[in-house]
Design an enzyme around this catalytic site. Sequence first.
Site, mmCIF file in Angstrom:
data_model
loop_
_atom_site.group_PDB
_atom_site.id
_atom_site.type_symbol
_atom_site.label_atom_id
_atom_site.label_comp_id
_atom_site.label_asym_id
_atom_site.label_seq_id
_atom_site.Cartn_x
_atom_site.Cartn_y
_atom_site.Cartn_z
ATOM 1 N N LYS A 117 0.246 4.274 -0.391
ATOM 2 C CA LYS A 117 -0.365 5.496 0.177
ATOM 3 C C LYS A 117 -0.053 6.689 -0.735
ATOM 4 O O LYS A 117 0.000 6.512 -1.950
ATOM 5 C CB LYS A 117 0.106 5.699 1.621
ATOM 6 C CG LYS A 117 -0.033 4.418 2.457
ATOM 7 C CD LYS A 117 0.142 4.631 3.916
ATOM 8 C CE LYS A 117 -0.025 3.288 4.627
ATOM 9 N NZ LYS A 117 -0.028 3.402 6.059
ATOM 10 N N GLU A 171 -5.966 -4.744 10.282
ATOM 11 C CA GLU A 171 -4.957 -3.724 10.536
ATOM 12 C C GLU A 171 -5.308 -2.942 11.806
ATOM 13 O O GLU A 171 -6.096 -1.988 11.757
ATOM 14 C CB GLU A 171 -4.884 -2.746 9.365
ATOM 15 C CG GLU A 171 -4.485 -3.398 8.063
ATOM 16 C CD GLU A 171 -3.801 -2.400 7.137
ATOM 17 O OE1 GLU A 171 -2.684 -2.689 6.709
ATOM 18 O OE2 GLU A 171 -4.371 -1.341 6.865
ATOM 19 N N ASN A 218 0.885 -1.169 0.000
ATOM 20 C CA ASN A 218 0.000 0.000 0.000
ATOM 21 C C ASN A 218 0.921 1.217 0.000
ATOM 22 O O ASN A 218 1.492 1.573 1.021
ATOM 23 C CB ASN A 218 -0.878 -0.031 1.262
ATOM 24 C CG ASN A 218 -1.722 1.226 1.401
ATOM 25 O OD1 ASN A 218 -1.818 2.022 0.465
ATOM 26 N ND2 ASN A 218 -2.327 1.416 2.564
ATOM 27 N N GLY A 228 1.933 2.307 10.681
ATOM 28 C CA GLY A 228 2.920 3.376 10.532
ATOM 29 C C GLY A 228 3.540 3.824 11.839
ATOM 30 O O GLY A 228 4.213 4.847 11.900
ATOM 31 N N GLU A 247 -6.855 4.966 7.472
ATOM 32 C CA GLU A 247 -6.566 6.391 7.189
ATOM 33 C C GLU A 247 -7.751 7.048 6.485
ATOM 34 O O GLU A 247 -8.018 8.233 6.669
ATOM 35 C CB GLU A 247 -5.267 6.507 6.366
ATOM 36 C CG GLU A 247 -4.043 6.269 7.245
ATOM 37 C CD GLU A 247 -2.856 5.651 6.528
ATOM 38 O OE1 GLU A 247 -2.811 5.675 5.278
ATOM 39 O OE2 GLU A 247 -1.968 5.113 7.223
ATOM 40 N N SER A 251 2.818 -2.051 10.410
ATOM 41 C CA SER A 251 4.255 -2.141 10.701
ATOM 42 C C SER A 251 4.825 -3.542 10.465
ATOM 43 O O SER A 251 5.745 -3.972 11.154
ATOM 44 C CB SER A 251 4.554 -1.669 12.126
ATOM 45 O OG SER A 251 4.161 -0.308 12.269
ATOM 46 N N HIS A 306 -9.567 1.531 4.400
ATOM 47 C CA HIS A 306 -8.314 1.698 5.148
ATOM 48 C C HIS A 306 -8.546 2.657 6.319
ATOM 49 O O HIS A 306 -9.303 3.621 6.198
ATOM 50 C CB HIS A 306 -7.222 2.229 4.217
ATOM 51 C CG HIS A 306 -5.871 2.158 4.854
ATOM 52 N ND1 HIS A 306 -5.429 3.101 5.747
ATOM 53 C CD2 HIS A 306 -4.891 1.225 4.753
ATOM 54 C CE1 HIS A 306 -4.221 2.756 6.168
ATOM 55 N NE2 HIS A 306 -3.867 1.622 5.580
#
Length: 332
Positions: A92, A247, A90, A253, A177, A293, A175
């Site tokens: 991003k 996730e 991904n 991250g 985010e 991560s 996701h």
Amino acid sequence: MKKWEVQDSVKNAFLNPAAAFALGAFCGLAIGMLCMPFSKGIVIGSYNGSNNKGIPRRRGLYYRCRSIRIIRKEEFVMNKALRKAIIAGNWKMNKNRKEAAELINALKPIAADKTCGVIICVPFTNLETALSLTEGTNIEVGAENVHFEKSGAFTGEISADMLTEMGVKYVIVGHSERRQYFGETDETVNKRTTAAIEAGMTVILCVGETLAERELGITEEVVAKQVKVALHGLTADQVKNIVIAYEPVWAIGTGKTATAEQAEEVCAFIRATVASLYDQAIANGMTIQYGGSMNEKNCAELLAKENIDGGLIGGASLVAEKFGVLLAEASK
Ligand code: PGA
């Protein structure tokens, strides 16, 4: 009948082989039934693998669980081996076109001999480049989001038809985010998932709890709701084109990976949730990834877990060599 006549007929029964056999069988059955609650019982059948509970490789008649049952061979074929491990990058909001081309060109020889699924999900502006550079390779290309309407006044959005027309077959939906910064809800995740599936795409559906939710002890409730709402209205056939990525938001991250045990526990829970919504066969066949991560150092432990079938990789997907380690591990 006189007393000596009764004694004689019992004695005769023992001398008669058929009667003795019947009596023996009756006694055996009675003892077996009395012992059943305490024994591990008998299983009749054979298998060539291990099942989810880690029962070892074995053939023939064997002794196992709490009751007598006839098992089918397939029941014990290792489910993990049947599923395709997929490593998806991904990217991003990273890499301009030039950088994207460099990364893909470096990745191609590294990915070439890997047997796991290899997907790179790139910004919309890199889709064209990624599609042309990966043509004829084992690298698949995905988008990072999709809108649920086919077309219309939705400034800044991209529809599933626009993606498939280009040749994009995969898309990330939900996701964290997107949920955190762009107002994505379980309901919009469901709409986007449905639109992408109806357009013939494969969806990488992201779910996961926040740190506050984990600390409140409601991880399972949160994840179950996300999965149930996202899959609402999808048929069993459609769900075959869904990959779920677990996730945990607190691990994305941050450099804080969930332990392999934590990740396995939630991935197994997600599989059970899918089984409750559809059936065990659908759940057993579903690829469930871990993301957050995950990198070249911790991937072996995570990917070894029974219910973790790959990963959704952010940071480590931006460096070809690091991504290559993950691909190699998932291909073992
Ligand atoms: P990360 O991102 O690997 O950088 O934590 C994973 C993801 O957001 O999908």
